[in-house]
Design a protein around this motif. Structure first.
Motif, PDB file in Angstrom:
ATOM      1  N   GLY A 157       0.824  -1.202   0.000  1.00  0.00           N
ATOM      2  CA  GLY A 157       0.000   0.000   0.000  1.00  0.00           C
ATOM      3  C   GLY A 157       0.856   1.249   0.000  1.00  0.00           C
ATOM      4  N   ILE A 158       0.305   2.339  -0.505  1.00  0.00           N
ATOM      5  CA  ILE A 158       0.979   3.636  -0.461  1.00  0.00           C
ATOM      6  C   ILE A 158       0.020   4.690   0.075  1.00  0.00           C
ATOM      7  CG2 ILE A 158       2.565   3.106  -2.340  1.00  0.00           C
ATOM      8  CD1 ILE A 158       0.751   5.005  -4.025  1.00  0.00           C
ATOM      9  N   ASP A 159       0.565   5.810   0.457  1.00  0.00           N
ATOM     10  CA  ASP A 159      -0.201   6.908   1.040  1.00  0.00           C
ATOM     11  C   ASP A 159      -0.906   7.668  -0.087  1.00  0.00           C
ATOM     12  OD1 ASP A 159      -1.160   9.168   2.289  1.00  0.00           O
ATOM     13  OD2 ASP A 159       0.693   9.602   3.389  1.00  0.00           O
ATOM     14  N   LYS A 311      -8.015   2.395  -8.910  1.00  0.00           N
ATOM     15  CA  LYS A 311      -7.621   1.062  -8.441  1.00  0.00           C
ATOM     16  C   LYS A 311      -6.779   1.152  -7.177  1.00  0.00           C
ATOM     17  CE  LYS A 311      -5.921  -3.416 -10.047  1.00  0.00           C
ATOM     18  NZ  LYS A 311      -7.199  -4.094  -9.759  1.00  0.00           N
ATOM     19  N   VAL A 312      -5.860   2.115  -7.118  1.00  0.00           N
ATOM     20  CA  VAL A 312      -5.046   2.282  -5.914  1.00  0.00           C
ATOM     21  C   VAL A 312      -5.923   2.650  -4.723  1.00  0.00           C
ATOM     22  CG1 VAL A 312      -3.251   3.690  -4.828  1.00  0.00           C
ATOM     23  CG2 VAL A 312      -2.923   2.827  -7.146  1.00  0.00           C
ATOM     24  N   GLU A 313      -6.866   3.552  -4.940  1.00  0.00           N
ATOM     25  CA  GLU A 313      -7.760   3.939  -3.843  1.00  0.00           C
ATOM     26  C   GLU A 313      -8.565   2.744  -3.333  1.00  0.00           C
ATOM     27  OE1 GLU A 313      -8.871   8.598  -4.769  1.00  0.00           O
ATOM     28  OE2 GLU A 313      -9.984   7.020  -5.803  1.00  0.00           O
ATOM     29  N   ARG A 314      -9.009   1.882  -4.236  1.00  0.00           N
ATOM     30  CA  ARG A 314      -9.841   0.741  -3.845  1.00  0.00           C
ATOM     31  C   ARG A 314      -9.050  -0.395  -3.222  1.00  0.00           C
ATOM     32  NH1 ARG A 314     -11.975   1.212  -9.164  1.00  0.00           N
ATOM     33  NH2 ARG A 314     -10.804  -0.675  -9.671  1.00  0.00           N
ATOM     34  N   GLU A 315      -7.784  -0.592  -3.646  1.00  0.00           N
ATOM     35  CA  GLU A 315      -7.097  -1.832  -3.305  1.00  0.00           C
ATOM     36  C   GLU A 315      -5.703  -1.676  -2.709  1.00  0.00           C
ATOM     37  OE1 GLU A 315      -7.172  -4.725  -6.502  1.00  0.00           O
ATOM     38  OE2 GLU A 315      -8.942  -3.774  -7.382  1.00  0.00           O
ATOM     39  N   PHE A 316      -5.011  -0.553  -2.924  1.00  0.00           N
ATOM     40  CA  PHE A 316      -3.584  -0.525  -2.627  1.00  0.00           C
ATOM     41  C   PHE A 316      -3.141   0.682  -1.801  1.00  0.00           C
ATOM     42  CE2 PHE A 316      -3.697  -2.649  -6.977  1.00  0.00           C
ATOM     43  CZ  PHE A 316      -3.720  -3.931  -6.447  1.00  0.00           C
ATOM     44  N   THR A 318      -2.102   2.422   2.011  1.00  0.00           N
ATOM     45  CA  THR A 318      -1.479   1.958   3.248  1.00  0.00           C
ATOM     46  C   THR A 318      -2.526   1.637   4.311  1.00  0.00           C
ATOM     47  OG1 THR A 318      -1.013   4.305   3.671  1.00  0.00           O
ATOM     48  CG2 THR A 318       0.844   2.925   3.081  1.00  0.00           C
ATOM     49  N   GLU A 319      -3.687   2.267   4.229  1.00  0.00           N
ATOM     50  CA  GLU A 319      -4.765   1.938   5.163  1.00  0.00           C
ATOM     51  C   GLU A 319      -5.230   0.496   4.952  1.00  0.00           C
ATOM     52  OE1 GLU A 319      -6.873   2.562   8.395  1.00  0.00           O
ATOM     53  OE2 GLU A 319      -5.848   4.271   7.478  1.00  0.00           O
ATOM     54  N   LEU A 320      -5.410   0.097   3.712  1.00  0.00           N
ATOM     55  CA  LEU A 320      -5.813  -1.275   3.414  1.00  0.00           C
ATOM     56  C   LEU A 320      -4.708  -2.271   3.745  1.00  0.00           C
ATOM     57  CD1 LEU A 320      -7.665  -0.659   0.041  1.00  0.00           C
ATOM     58  CD2 LEU A 320      -8.703  -1.382   2.193  1.00  0.00           C
ATOM     59  N   GLN A 321      -3.475  -1.883   3.485  1.00  0.00           N
ATOM     60  CA  GLN A 321      -2.345  -2.750   3.828  1.00  0.00           C
ATOM     61  C   GLN A 321      -2.313  -3.012   5.332  1.00  0.00           C
ATOM     62  OE1 GLN A 321       2.026  -2.130   2.447  1.00  0.00           O
ATOM     63  NE2 GLN A 321       1.841  -1.107   4.419  1.00  0.00           N
TER      64      GLN A 321
END
Length: 332
Positions: A157-159, A311-316, A318-321
């Motif tokens: 995940g990223i910020d 896609k990053v917002e939905r899946e990747f 740092t919160e999801l990680q």
């Protein structure tokens, strides 16, 4: 659950927080690990040992004993478990701890490591309670080659607040970044030179044409580089640990179209022709064609960039990680 977070490479929490406040790095803690607290796991981040003698001994130990962070592994803690971001802190922790579970990420181990590094890892990793990797291609290898009992794929995940869509891309500008040994910046330079009207900037410390190299940039400055880019392209040699993954996600979060090789780790994150363009790893001609296609079709580039951000917002993030990692730890 309280966990002692052990980071490698001398990352210091107070220094990181200061740099985050100054807009130089993402997340309040490295890798967004402070977000674990929102998901039932209370992280306790220990600063690395400092001091001239300690640092000198630590460097000598890393050099002679596989690159691992042995000095910090000698300390004990009063938490319920030990959490390590990568194998350089995770291997010493797994060898040290006898009473508390050790949870560690693995980043590079499955791709050509030195014999000493491999020897310690084969002793340590079977003792870990949980091992995770950002590349799904690493999981079967961790089980079969390294004796890991519980190996899981946790997407990186990223910020997404730090890396966000900004206006102002420059026509023809191709951007890349990265310093690991699987980067093939030379191929990228050659490919971009074949694209009419294209120019290249690479944020890297690796040896590369000085005309395109941008060494010494902070992550905040690299964020600015993405904002100027029309395309973000990555070239690597074959690997399974997803070389180029962080750059891929940062560029997607910045709303920029990405061009990536079809290495198995990166294919966990990019859907070809939907959130980026994918070319056969090592194929310079196809890499040049993908870059040219995006530079000549601004509508496609914008569509892929917007889809990548979604896609990053939905899946990747740092919160999801953090949520995925906390869920696994609470089930131990």
């Amino acid at each position: 659950m309280r966990v002692s977070v052990e980071l490698s490479h001398q990352l210091h929490p107070d220094e990181w927080a200061r740099r985050h406040t100054n807009g130089e790095v993402p997340d309040h803690w490295p890798y967004g690990l402070d977000r674990l607290a929102r998901h039932g796991v209370q992280p306790v981040l220990r600063p690395p040992r400092r001091g001239l003698v300690t640092e000198r001994v630590g460097r000598a130990a890393r050099h002679r004993l596989g690159g691992y962070e042995w000095m910090d592994a000698l300390r004990f803690n009063d938490c319920d478990a030990v959490l390590c971001w990568d194998e350089y802190s995770g291997v010493p922790a797994a060898l040290r701890e006898r009473r508390k579970p050790v949870v560690t990420g693995v980043v590079w181990l499955t791709d050509e490591v030195a014999p000493m590094t491999a020897r310690f890892a084969r002793w340590a990793l079977p003792r870990a309670e949980l091992v995770w990797a950002s590349s799904s291609a690493m999981i079967p290898r961790l089980r079969s080659d390294w004796g890991v009992r519980r190996a899981h794929h946790i997407p990186l995940g990223i910020d997404t607040d730090f890396f966000h869509v900004r206006p102002g891309s420059e026509p023809g500008l191709v951007v890349s970044a990265g310093n690991d040994r699987h980067r093939d910046h030379g191929m990228l330079v050659r490919a971009v030179r074949r694209v009419p009207g294209a120019r290249l900037e690479i944020a890297t410390r690796l040896p590369v044409d000085p005309a395109v190299a941008r060494p010494g940039l902070s992550e905040g400055q690299i964020r600015g580089l993405y904002a100027r880019a029309s395309v973000v392209a990555i070239a690597t040699t074959p690997n399974v640990h997803a070389s180029g993954l962080t750059v891929t996600l940062e560029a997607m979060a910045s709303g920029r179209p990405v061009v990536i090789p079809d290495t198995p780790g990166l294919m966990d994150y990019v859907v070809g022709a939907e959130t980026g363009l994918v070319y056969p790893a090592g194929d310079e001609d196809e890499l040049a064609k993908c870059v040219q296609r995006l530079l000549s079709d601004s509508a496609m580039a914008a569509e892929l960039g917007a889809a990548g951000r979604r896609k990053v917002e939905r899946e990747f993030s740092t919160e999801l990680q953090a949520a995925r990692l906390a869920e696994l730890m609470l089930r131990m």
